[in-house]
Design an enzyme around this catalytic site. Structure first.
Site, PDB file in Angstrom:
ATOM      1  N   HIS A 293      49.400  11.540  52.209  1.00 50.01           N
ATOM      2  CA  HIS A 293      48.664  10.154  51.607  1.00 50.01           C
ATOM      3  C   HIS A 293      46.828  11.144  50.904  1.00 50.01           C
ATOM      4  O   HIS A 293      46.820  12.090  52.547  1.00 50.01           O
ATOM      5  CB  HIS A 293      48.239   9.352  51.942  1.00 50.01           C
ATOM      6  CG  HIS A 293      49.296   8.492  52.760  1.00 50.01           C
ATOM      7  ND1 HIS A 293      49.499   6.903  53.061  1.00 50.01           N
ATOM      8  CD2 HIS A 293      50.611   8.858  52.532  1.00 50.01           C
ATOM      9  CE1 HIS A 293      50.472   6.552  52.785  1.00 50.01           C
ATOM     10  NE2 HIS A 293      51.224   7.093  52.393  1.00 50.01           N
TER      11      HIS A 293
ATOM     12  N   CYS B 191      46.564   5.558  57.391  1.00 44.66           N
ATOM     13  CA  CYS B 191      45.634   5.925  57.022  1.00 44.66           C
ATOM     14  C   CYS B 191      44.032   5.179  57.392  1.00 44.66           C
ATOM     15  O   CYS B 191      42.989   6.283  58.328  1.00 44.66           O
ATOM     16  CB  CYS B 191      45.261   5.983  55.371  1.00 44.66           C
ATOM     17  SG  CYS B 191      46.569   7.071  54.717  1.00 44.66           S
TER      18      CYS B 191
ATOM     19  N   GLU C 282      44.281   9.959  51.686  1.00 48.39           N
ATOM     20  CA  GLU C 282      43.406   9.809  53.073  1.00 48.39           C
ATOM     21  C   GLU C 282      43.708  10.934  54.225  1.00 48.39           C
ATOM     22  O   GLU C 282      42.742  11.353  54.854  1.00 48.39           O
ATOM     23  CB  GLU C 282      43.169   9.046  53.663  1.00 48.39           C
ATOM     24  CG  GLU C 282      43.248   7.521  52.262  1.00 48.39           C
ATOM     25  CD  GLU C 282      43.957   6.945  51.675  1.00 48.39           C
ATOM     26  OE1 GLU C 282      44.033   6.342  52.229  1.00 48.39           O
ATOM     27  OE2 GLU C 282      45.244   7.985  51.217  1.00 48.39           O
TER      28      GLU C 282
ATOM     29  N   CYS D   6      46.481   2.716  53.619  1.00 50.65           N
ATOM     30  CA  CYS D   6      48.031   1.753  54.321  1.00 50.65           C
ATOM     31  C   CYS D   6      47.303   1.840  55.936  1.00 50.65           C
ATOM     32  O   CYS D   6      46.330   2.659  56.058  1.00 50.65           O
ATOM     33  CB  CYS D   6      48.908   2.142  53.682  1.00 50.65           C
ATOM     34  SG  CYS D   6      48.921   4.086  54.901  1.00 50.65           S
TER      35      CYS D   6
END
Length: 153
Positions: A54, A87, A56, A84
């Site tokens: 992801h 993260c 992040e 999410c």
């Protein structure tokens, strides 16, 4: 303390680039205490065949590598979509000072929705959280991306 400067435009640029690569258009940047962007990333889960890639996580990894530490005290993270739970946990582990995000994610978010990672007593570090920064463009990128998928694009 100096005047506040948002770095959401840089995160949005990463999100647009991710979308152009066929990834879910989410972008993130990490900003050092002196105001410099020290890392930037967009989603790369498909490209890297990695469910943890992801925006992040990739931006945090690069910033930690640059800092020579697994912790980023005083750093800010700008991300175009509500993180999410995975993260959000990584943000806490990295000891990020402030989290700025654009669009809320009622389906998969882990900050204001769902797991609400920072609200748990097990969460050792809670960043300051600012939502709705660049929300309009962030939401439009996601809507266009997923709309195109539904329409056969």
């Amino acid at each position: 303390m100096g005047e506040f400067t948002s770095h959401m435009d840089a995160a949005l640029a990463e999100a647009r680039a991710a979308g152009a690569r066929g990834e879910v258009p989410v972008g993130a940047v990490v900003v050092a205490p002196d105001g410099r962007i020290v890392s930037r990333a967009g989603n790369r889960t498909r490209e890297l065949s990695d469910p943890t890639a992801h925006a992040e996580v990739l931006a945090l990894r690069a910033a930690c590598l640059a800092a020579g530490s697994e912790r980023l005290p005083g750093h800010d993270l700008y991300v175009t979509l509500e993180p999410c739970p995975m993260c959000a946990a990584a943000i806490s582990f990295a000891r990020v000072a402030r989290l700025y995000f654009g669009a809320e994610d009622p389906k998969s978010g882990g900050v204001l929705h769902g797991a609400r990672v920072f609200a748990h007593p097990q969460c050792h570090h809670v960043p300051e959280v600012y939502d709705g920064i660049g929300e309009g463009e962030a939401a439009a990128l996601l809507k266009a991306f997923f709309g195109g998928r539904r329409d056969g694009g």
